[in-house]
Write a protein that holds these residues in place. Structure first.
Motif, PDB file in Angstrom:
ATOM      1  N   GLY A 170       0.778  -1.230   0.000  1.00 58.07           N
ATOM      2  CA  GLY A 170       0.000   0.000   0.000  1.00 58.07           C
ATOM      3  C   GLY A 170       0.809   1.280   0.000  1.00 58.07           C
ATOM      4  O   GLY A 170       0.242   2.370   0.060  1.00 58.07           O
ATOM      5  N   TRP A 171       2.138   1.189  -0.107  1.00 53.33           N
ATOM      6  CA  TRP A 171       2.944   2.420  -0.023  1.00 53.33           C
ATOM      7  C   TRP A 171       2.802   3.298  -1.259  1.00 53.33           C
ATOM      8  O   TRP A 171       3.279   4.432  -1.263  1.00 53.33           O
ATOM      9  CB  TRP A 171       4.403   2.106   0.282  1.00 53.33           C
ATOM     10  N   THR A 172       2.145   2.799  -2.303  1.00 58.59           N
ATOM     11  CA  THR A 172       1.908   3.613  -3.494  1.00 58.59           C
ATOM     12  C   THR A 172       0.589   4.380  -3.423  1.00 58.59           C
ATOM     13  O   THR A 172       0.267   5.133  -4.344  1.00 58.59           O
ATOM     14  CB  THR A 172       1.906   2.731  -4.754  1.00 58.59           C
ATOM     15  N   LEU A 173      -0.182   4.198  -2.356  1.00 58.43           N
ATOM     16  CA  LEU A 173      -1.451   4.915  -2.207  1.00 58.43           C
ATOM     17  C   LEU A 173      -1.207   6.413  -2.006  1.00 58.43           C
ATOM     18  O   LEU A 173      -0.247   6.809  -1.335  1.00 58.43           O
ATOM     19  CB  LEU A 173      -2.234   4.380  -1.003  1.00 58.43           C
ATOM     20  N   PRO A 174      -2.082   7.257  -2.559  1.00 55.35           N
ATOM     21  CA  PRO A 174      -2.011   8.686  -2.237  1.00 55.35           C
ATOM     22  C   PRO A 174      -2.131   8.892  -0.730  1.00 55.35           C
ATOM     23  O   PRO A 174      -2.925   8.220  -0.064  1.00 55.35           O
ATOM     24  CB  PRO A 174      -3.216   9.276  -2.973  1.00 55.35           C
ATOM     25  N   GLY A 175      -1.318   9.783  -0.200  1.00 59.35           N
ATOM     26  CA  GLY A 175      -1.311  10.031   1.240  1.00 59.35           C
ATOM     27  C   GLY A 175      -0.147   9.378   1.945  1.00 59.35           C
ATOM     28  O   GLY A 175       0.107   9.658   3.114  1.00 59.35           O
ATOM     29  N   VAL A 176       0.586   8.486   1.240  1.00 55.41           N
ATOM     30  CA  VAL A 176       1.778   7.860   1.808  1.00 55.41           C
ATOM     31  C   VAL A 176       2.995   8.564   1.227  1.00 55.41           C
ATOM     32  O   VAL A 176       3.125   8.692   0.011  1.00 55.41           O
ATOM     33  CB  VAL A 176       1.839   6.357   1.492  1.00 55.41           C
ATOM     34  N   MET A 177       3.884   9.034   2.077  1.00 49.91           N
ATOM     35  CA  MET A 177       5.080   9.737   1.626  1.00 49.91           C
ATOM     36  C   MET A 177       6.185   9.583   2.662  1.00 49.91           C
ATOM     37  O   MET A 177       5.962   9.041   3.755  1.00 49.91           O
ATOM     38  CB  MET A 177       4.775  11.226   1.387  1.00 49.91           C
ATOM     39  N   GLY A 178       7.362  10.037   2.320  1.00 48.40           N
ATOM     40  CA  GLY A 178       8.476   9.955   3.250  1.00 48.40           C
ATOM     41  C   GLY A 178       8.376  11.016   4.329  1.00 48.40           C
ATOM     42  O   GLY A 178       7.884  12.124   4.086  1.00 48.40           O
ATOM     43  N   GLN A 224       8.971  16.963   5.972  1.00 46.95           N
ATOM     44  CA  GLN A 224       9.798  18.007   6.571  1.00 46.95           C
ATOM     45  C   GLN A 224      10.247  19.020   5.515  1.00 46.95           C
ATOM     46  O   GLN A 224      10.323  20.223   5.784  1.00 46.95           O
ATOM     47  CB  GLN A 224      11.006  17.391   7.259  1.00 46.95           C
ATOM     48  N   THR A 225      10.527  18.537   4.295  1.00 44.46           N
ATOM     49  CA  THR A 225      10.907  19.431   3.204  1.00 44.46           C
ATOM     50  C   THR A 225       9.788  20.418   2.904  1.00 44.46           C
ATOM     51  O   THR A 225      10.030  21.621   2.709  1.00 44.46           O
ATOM     52  CB  THR A 225      11.245  18.619   1.944  1.00 44.46           C
ATOM     53  N   LEU A 226       8.555  19.945   2.857  1.00 43.29           N
ATOM     54  CA  LEU A 226       7.409  20.834   2.625  1.00 43.29           C
ATOM     55  C   LEU A 226       7.298  21.885   3.730  1.00 43.29           C
ATOM     56  O   LEU A 226       6.980  23.050   3.481  1.00 43.29           O
ATOM     57  CB  LEU A 226       6.120  20.022   2.542  1.00 43.29           C
ATOM     58  N   ALA A 261      10.248  24.410   3.169  1.00 44.45           N
ATOM     59  CA  ALA A 261      10.177  25.173   1.939  1.00 44.45           C
ATOM     60  C   ALA A 261       8.951  26.068   1.857  1.00 44.45           C
ATOM     61  O   ALA A 261       9.023  27.181   1.325  1.00 44.45           O
ATOM     62  CB  ALA A 261      10.195  24.227   0.734  1.00 44.45           C
ATOM     63  N   SER A 262       7.828  25.600   2.400  1.00 45.97           N
ATOM     64  CA  SER A 262       6.577  26.326   2.203  1.00 45.97           C
ATOM     65  C   SER A 262       5.763  26.546   3.468  1.00 45.97           C
ATOM     66  O   SER A 262       4.699  27.170   3.406  1.00 45.97           O
ATOM     67  CB  SER A 262       5.703  25.578   1.177  1.00 45.97           C
ATOM     68  N   GLY A 263       6.221  26.023   4.593  1.00 44.28           N
ATOM     69  CA  GLY A 263       5.440  26.149   5.814  1.00 44.28           C
ATOM     70  C   GLY A 263       4.180  25.311   5.803  1.00 44.28           C
ATOM     71  O   GLY A 263       3.233  25.587   6.538  1.00 44.28           O
ATOM     72  N   VAL A 264       4.151  24.254   4.978  1.00 48.20           N
ATOM     73  CA  VAL A 264       2.972  23.402   4.834  1.00 48.20           C
ATOM     74  C   VAL A 264       3.132  22.167   5.714  1.00 48.20           C
ATOM     75  O   VAL A 264       4.162  21.495   5.679  1.00 48.20           O
ATOM     76  CB  VAL A 264       2.788  22.972   3.364  1.00 48.20           C
ATOM     77  N   VAL A 265       2.099  21.858   6.505  1.00 54.98           N
ATOM     78  CA  VAL A 265       2.098  20.655   7.334  1.00 54.98           C
ATOM     79  C   VAL A 265       0.750  19.956   7.182  1.00 54.98           C
ATOM     80  O   VAL A 265      -0.248  20.591   6.836  1.00 54.98           O
ATOM     81  CB  VAL A 265       2.341  20.982   8.828  1.00 54.98           C
ATOM     82  N   PRO A 266       0.685  18.647   7.416  1.00 51.63           N
ATOM     83  CA  PRO A 266      -0.585  17.928   7.308  1.00 51.63           C
ATOM     84  C   PRO A 266      -1.608  18.442   8.313  1.00 51.63           C
ATOM     85  O   PRO A 266      -1.270  18.734   9.465  1.00 51.63           O
ATOM     86  CB  PRO A 266      -0.201  16.479   7.605  1.00 51.63           C
ATOM     87  N   ASP A 267      -2.850  18.557   7.856  1.00 52.34           N
ATOM     88  CA  ASP A 267      -3.929  18.954   8.771  1.00 52.34           C
ATOM     89  C   ASP A 267      -4.927  17.820   8.958  1.00 52.34           C
ATOM     90  O   ASP A 267      -6.032  18.030   9.456  1.00 52.34           O
ATOM     91  CB  ASP A 267      -4.638  20.215   8.251  1.00 52.34           C
ATOM     92  N   ARG A 268      -4.540  16.607   8.532  1.00 52.02           N
ATOM     93  CA  ARG A 268      -5.387  15.430   8.670  1.00 52.02           C
ATOM     94  C   ARG A 268      -4.710  14.423   9.586  1.00 52.02           C
ATOM     95  O   ARG A 268      -3.501  14.517   9.844  1.00 52.02           O
ATOM     96  CB  ARG A 268      -5.631  14.790   7.294  1.00 52.02           C
ATOM     97  N   PRO A 269      -5.458  13.451  10.103  1.00 52.34           N
ATOM     98  CA  PRO A 269      -4.862  12.443  10.985  1.00 52.34           C
ATOM     99  C   PRO A 269      -3.642  11.793  10.350  1.00 52.34           C
ATOM    100  O   PRO A 269      -3.713  11.256   9.246  1.00 52.34           O
ATOM    101  CB  PRO A 269      -6.009  11.441  11.184  1.00 52.34           C
ATOM    102  N   THR A 270      -2.511  11.857  11.053  1.00 52.76           N
ATOM    103  CA  THR A 270      -1.223  11.456  10.497  1.00 52.76           C
ATOM    104  C   THR A 270      -0.552  10.418  11.385  1.00 52.76           C
ATOM    105  O   THR A 270      -0.645  10.490  12.610  1.00 52.76           O
ATOM    106  CB  THR A 270      -0.301  12.686  10.354  1.00 52.76           C
ATOM    107  N   ILE A 271       0.121   9.468  10.751  1.00 50.32           N
ATOM    108  CA  ILE A 271       0.927   8.484  11.458  1.00 50.32           C
ATOM    109  C   ILE A 271       2.347   8.534  10.910  1.00 50.32           C
ATOM    110  O   ILE A 271       2.552   8.612   9.695  1.00 50.32           O
ATOM    111  CB  ILE A 271       0.353   7.062  11.296  1.00 50.32           C
ATOM    112  N   VAL A 272       3.323   8.511  11.799  1.00 48.21           N
ATOM    113  CA  VAL A 272       4.730   8.415  11.421  1.00 48.21           C
ATOM    114  C   VAL A 272       5.185   7.000  11.748  1.00 48.21           C
ATOM    115  O   VAL A 272       5.001   6.536  12.878  1.00 48.21           O
ATOM    116  CB  VAL A 272       5.597   9.442  12.174  1.00 48.21           C
ATOM    117  N   ALA A 273       5.765   6.309  10.755  1.00 44.67           N
ATOM    118  CA  ALA A 273       6.161   4.914  10.962  1.00 44.67           C
ATOM    119  C   ALA A 273       7.577   4.688  10.474  1.00 44.67           C
ATOM    120  O   ALA A 273       7.987   5.217   9.437  1.00 44.67           O
ATOM    121  CB  ALA A 273       5.197   3.974  10.230  1.00 44.67           C
ATOM    122  N   GLY A 274       8.340   3.897  11.241  1.00 40.86           N
ATOM    123  CA  GLY A 274       9.699   3.559  10.845  1.00 40.86           C
ATOM    124  C   GLY A 274      10.653   3.697  12.008  1.00 40.86           C
ATOM    125  O   GLY A 274      10.273   3.511  13.170  1.00 40.86           O
ATOM    126  N   SER A 275      11.908   4.038  11.707  1.00 44.02           N
ATOM    127  CA  SER A 275      12.899   4.191  12.765  1.00 44.02           C
ATOM    128  C   SER A 275      13.932   5.227  12.336  1.00 44.02           C
ATOM    129  O   SER A 275      13.974   5.645  11.182  1.00 44.02           O
ATOM    130  CB  SER A 275      13.594   2.854  13.059  1.00 44.02           C
TER     131      SER A 275
END
Length: 485
Positions: free
Chosen positions: A132-140, A145-147, A150-164
């Protein structure tokens, strides 16, 4: 270049991050005619992206990004005042063993030749293929952090951070401060970060501030009641976009709703150019990544090419500055600006600084080593996003007798998309190594073709300063045939 008809320079540096800025500033101050080519509009790289503009603002973003980010301003200002030529918005799509660079800028392509080249291309996020990592809404996580930078843009929807890795917790902490609704953090590391950090304090006394900083991010997230869960076998679920994340934790399958999933499993050297040059590479077992083989100055197996910063092995932004300066000192010596004795004398404080950084990097490599489950994607997981090839399809080809990574590339089209294998190369090599019960060193890597960046044929046909005798060759530099990468 600013004057695209200028055919050459003494030193060309590719990449405007910490290593590139430090190398360019020192080389220019030593009298070397230095040009820094940068894909971004302003210097800073990924770590200090948009540092000049963000440092001038008085809004919440500066506080959210923190003091470590703010330190990049001094580096950028030093570079700006050094006399080095800065070429922003310039994509380098070719570097030859003879020092010829192909550059596209402002809708035009041109060639320039350097007497020495320093590649400061930095790092990229390790590909983290899950169902499912190709689904819209999945990104690094790094992309998020780059967004922000660069633009002061952050997610405003329920977000999960996964990994290490440290960046996963840093991004989660920054997003929490920015008001992003965090539904949870899924930690895939095999060791307890909190426990390992506390246990390491006596051994890494010089880095107590770094350790406590990382632990403070975790403590702040817990204080805000952000769930932090250990997990493995992740999957993004959804129909037209990600709707939830499922994972194994505590012996059972769990599921968290999410509209945004940010994946991160550490970073690896961005070595597309060195791979295309057939520089000698080695498999770094500690960092589970390929890196170019370099000497103590960053020099590669090719006479004119050096690598500085994380592109030569992950060391972090502080180490990148010192490695950039070492590469610049060696370049100035080779170009006749300073003697070997002066080079060695100036290098001593840089080497001492690198030695001080080494224990902390070793600690990070050990506790954030990618989990075995992360390195073995399930059968139906898409490995190559460009050509939509799954892990199961690759394993089937290996079973049919395709035992060379470039055979797999030819018959599956893995690595033939626009990313040139950046997002699948290490995963495909891992699948092949596992299937053949061998090691990554034996498997090698894709044979990359030029250009290493997408380049319209029209630009290639209209090179601004190339006559019939100097058009770029798109043939691969073969080098030592025994060298697999």
């Amino acid at each position: 270049m600013t004057d695209a008809t200028r055919p050459n320079c003494e030193l060309a540096i590719v990449g405007g991050g910490p290593a590139g800025m430090a190398a360019a500033a020192l080389a220019a101050e030593l009298g070397v005619e230095t040009v820094l080519f940068d894909e971004q509009p302003t210097p800073g790289g990924q770590v200090y992206r948009n540092i000049e503009a963000n440092s001038r603002t008085r809004d919440a973003l500066r506080d959210i990004l923190g003091a470590d980010y703010a330190k990049g301003l001094a580096l950028a200002e030093h570079f700006r005042s050094s006399g080095a030529v800065y070429e922003p918005l310039s994509a380098v799509w070719q570097v030859s063993a003879g020092g010829k660079l192909g550059v596209s800028q402002n809708g035009k392509a041109y060639l320039t030749k350097a007497r020495r080249v320093i590649l400061a291309t930095g790092a990229m996020e390790r590909p983290f293929p899950i169902p499912g990592w190709t689904l819209p809404g999945v990104m690094g996580a790094g992309a998020a952090q780059t967004l922000m930078k660069a633009s002061g843009v952050v997610p405003d929807r329920p977000t999960i951070v996964a990994g290490s890795g440290p960046l996963a917790y840093l991004v989660a902490f920054q997003l929490m401060k920015a008001g992003t609704p965090l539904n949870g953090i899924i930690d895939t590391s095999e060791k307890s970060v909190f426990g390992a950090g506390l246990a390491a304090i006596p051994l890494l006394s010089g880095f107590a501030g770094d350790l406590f900083k990382g632990l403070s991010w975790i403590a702040a997230l817990r204080k805000m009641r952000v769930p932090i869960l250990k997990g493995r076998k992740l999957a993004a679920e959804g129909v037209s976009r990600v709707e939830a994340v499922s994972f194994e934790s505590g012996g059972r399958r769990q599921r968290l709703p999410a509209s945004i999933l940010l994946l991160h499993e550490g970073v690896i050297p961005n070595n597309q150019i060195t791979a295309s040059l057939r520089c000698k590479h080695v498999w770094d077992m500690a960092q589970m990544a390929w890196r170019p083989h370099t000497d103590e100055w960053g020099a590669t197996s090719l006479d004119l090419v050096a690598v500085a910063g994380d592109g030569a092995g992950i060391g972090g932004s502080r180490a990148a500055v010192h490695r950039g300066r070492l590469a610049a000192l060696d370049a100035a010596c080779r170009l006749g600006r300073i003697s070997r004795g002066e080079r060695d004398e100036r290098a001593r404080p840089e080497r001492r600084a690198l030695q001080r950084e080494a224990p902390f990097r070793t600690f990070l490599d050990r506790i954030y080593r990618p989990a075995e489950a992360v390195r073995r994607p399930l059968e139906d997981t898409v490995v190559c996003r460009c050509e939509e090839v799954t892990a199961g399809e690759l394993r089937a080809l290996v079973g049919e007798g395709f035992t060379d990574i470039n055979q797999l590339k030819s018959f599956s089209r893995c690595g033939m998309g626009q990313c040139q294998g950046r997002m699948c190369g290490s995963t495909v090599a891992g699948i092949l190594a596992e299937s053949l019960a061998t090691d990554m060193e034996s498997v090698g890597y894709y044979r990359l073709r030029l250009p290493v960046k997408p380049l319209p044929v029209a630009l290639l046909a209209e090179l601004g300063n190339a006559d019939s005798g100097s058009r770029p060759s798109l043939q691969v530099v073969e080098g030592d045939p025994s060298q697999r990468i």
